[in-house]
Design a protein around this motif. Structure first.
Motif, PDB file in Angstrom:
ATOM      1  N   SER A 325       0.750  -1.282  -0.035  1.00 57.12           N
ATOM      2  CA  SER A 325      -0.026   0.100  -0.054  1.00 57.12           C
ATOM      3  C   SER A 325       0.790   1.247  -0.096  1.00 57.12           C
ATOM      4  O   SER A 325       0.220   2.455  -0.142  1.00 57.12           O
ATOM      5  CB  SER A 325      -0.957   0.008   1.231  1.00 57.12           C
ATOM      6  N   PRO A 333       2.191   1.933  -4.985  1.00 55.20           N
ATOM      7  CA  PRO A 333       0.958   1.907  -5.611  1.00 55.20           C
ATOM      8  C   PRO A 333       0.549   2.529  -6.720  1.00 55.20           C
ATOM      9  O   PRO A 333      -0.085   1.832  -7.919  1.00 55.20           O
ATOM     10  CB  PRO A 333       0.001   2.695  -4.473  1.00 55.20           C
ATOM     11  N   ASN A 344      -3.869  -3.130  -6.270  1.00 53.44           N
ATOM     12  CA  ASN A 344      -4.487  -2.175  -5.825  1.00 53.44           C
ATOM     13  C   ASN A 344      -6.045  -2.316  -5.671  1.00 53.44           C
ATOM     14  O   ASN A 344      -6.554  -1.825  -4.677  1.00 53.44           O
ATOM     15  CB  ASN A 344      -4.303  -0.988  -6.660  1.00 53.44           C
ATOM     16  N   THR A 350      -4.190  -0.916   0.573  1.00 54.10           N
ATOM     17  CA  THR A 350      -4.430   0.065  -0.409  1.00 54.10           C
ATOM     18  C   THR A 350      -5.818   0.665  -0.542  1.00 54.10           C
ATOM     19  O   THR A 350      -6.038   1.829  -0.545  1.00 54.10           O
ATOM     20  CB  THR A 350      -4.039  -0.552  -1.557  1.00 54.10           C
TER      21      THR A 350
END
Length: 398
Positions: A325, A333, A344, A350
């Motif tokens: 994340s 990310p 993601n 995330t």
């Protein structure tokens, strides 16, 4: 009565208190010491004492233009007129006759940064003292990276539009970011996040996810085949559902209280903004902790090993999710969005990070609600699976 008992029992769990409360606050303290000047856009640093030495002979446009950039950064009036946002010079140029003299001045702490420029090979080496602080390192890195990145543009301008050289040089100077908030693309609909604040937001999410161990502990409190206490609970005349609810709620309430405390510390002591959508923040905390504990229940029911082993497995899973994340590499990310976007979409840390970021920074809440729906669905599935598994548990003997 049972609720109070489980609350006291959880408060005595030192590992739980450390990972859910102490560790996130310690991490935020480290971020504050390292990054909060840049995060808040402070510009109260002193100009960095610097010098430039050419290590090749002969004339060089590469070296000449770099020297021009350094002179602009050392001119307070030029810096004020630029878009950098500082009211003083970024560097202070110190006269030195040779590399040996410059290196001696670094040792004597009369100089902080030495730029060694090879005009023929178009390279820049940087030397700093052993005790260089974060500001010095950021200045040196920002200047050299900005110049290297833009020099090719400058050469093209010199060949095709010589009248635009000055504008290109000004652009290079303005791109030097020392103490301003730094942003990075995170793969979130082409929006960027403040790098430094993102670390704080993701730390809050990490703290919530560490509460996964509370779900595992709840399972062990009522499973007769997992622990001695669970065995006693299974043969107790009290309703199993009431014991389960008390054990779960006690840990859930404590987990939410810890998260609210961490948010207060982050906002009050580290000056990290939370926006003004407090009802939504409350929902975010309640749902995030419910997700973590429901995931913990699933891990506790379907993995093997004693309580510590299952806690370790859950912690490892949380750390992987948090790493992906952007807690440690904030650009991750964005890279995943480009090369493997499915990560993601399914990584819970995330999803929660983006929900928090959108909640604090976006004018609309559509993205926040979408992420909350994802977490809600996952929580519902985990809770349903856990309840069905617990209802079907039968023991031939205890």
């Amino acid at each position: 009565m049972m609720f109070t008992y489980y609350l006291r029992k959880t408060l005595r769990d030192k590992a739980y208190i450390f990972w859910s409360l102490a560790f996130p606050i310690l991490l935020m303290t480290c971020f504050s010491v390292t990054f909060m000047g840049p995060a808040k856009g402070e510009v109260d640093f002193k100009p960095v004492k610097s010098t430039m030495i050419r290590i090749d002979s002969g004339e060089s446009a590469f070296a000449d233009e770099f020297e021009g950039v350094l002179k602009n950064l050392a001119d307070a009036e030029e810096v004020r007129k630029s878009s950098m946002g500082y009211d003083h010079a970024v560097i202070e140029l110190i006269e030195t006759a040779s590399q040996e003299e410059a290196e001696k001045k670094i040792l004597d702490k009369e100089l902080e940064v030495l730029f060694l420029v090879n005009g023929k090979e178009e390279t820049i080496s940087v030397k700093v003292g052993d005790g260089a602080n974060m500001t010095t390192l950021m200045v040196a890195r920002s200047i050299t990276e900005s110049y290297r990145r833009n020099y090719t543009i400058m050469k093209d301008a010199a060949m095709t539009a010589p009248d635009k050289i000055e504008a290109v040089m000004e652009s290079i100077t303005n791109s030097v970011s020392v103490m301003k908030p730094k942003s990075t693309y995170l793969g979130d609909n082409e929006n960027s996040a403040n790098v430094y604040l993102w670390y704080f937001y993701s730390t809050i999410v990490m703290g919530m996810f560490f509460n996964v161990t509370a779900g595992i502990n709840t399972v062990f409190d009522i499973q007769g085949n997992l622990s001695g206490y669970g065995m006693r609970t299974s043969v107790s005349p009290k309703k199993k559902s009431k014991i389960l609810l008390s054990a779960f709620l006690a840990r859930y309430v404590l987990s939410c209280a810890i998260t609210f405390f961490a948010l207060t510390v982050m906002n009050r002591f580290f000056d990290v903004p939370l926006g003004n959508r407090f009802p939504h923040i409350i929902l975010f905390v309640l749902l995030g902790n419910l997700f973590a504990m429901s995931l913990g229940c699933v891990i506790g029911l379907f993995t093997k090993g004693d309580e510590n082993q299952r806690d370790n497995k859950a912690t490892a899973l949380v750390m992987i999710s948090v790493f992906l994340s952007g807690e440690m590499i904030v650009q991750l990310p964005g890279l995943l969005e480009k090369y493997c976007p499915i990560v993601n979409r399914i990584n819970p840390a995330t999803i929660m990070n983006f929900a928090f970021f959108r909640l604090v920074n976006y004018p609309t809440l559509s993205g926040f609600w979408m992420n909350m729906i994802k977490i809600s669905l996952a929580t519902g599935v985990f809770m349903a699976v856990s309840i069905m598994k617990l209802r079907r548990e039968k023991y031939a003997a205890l």
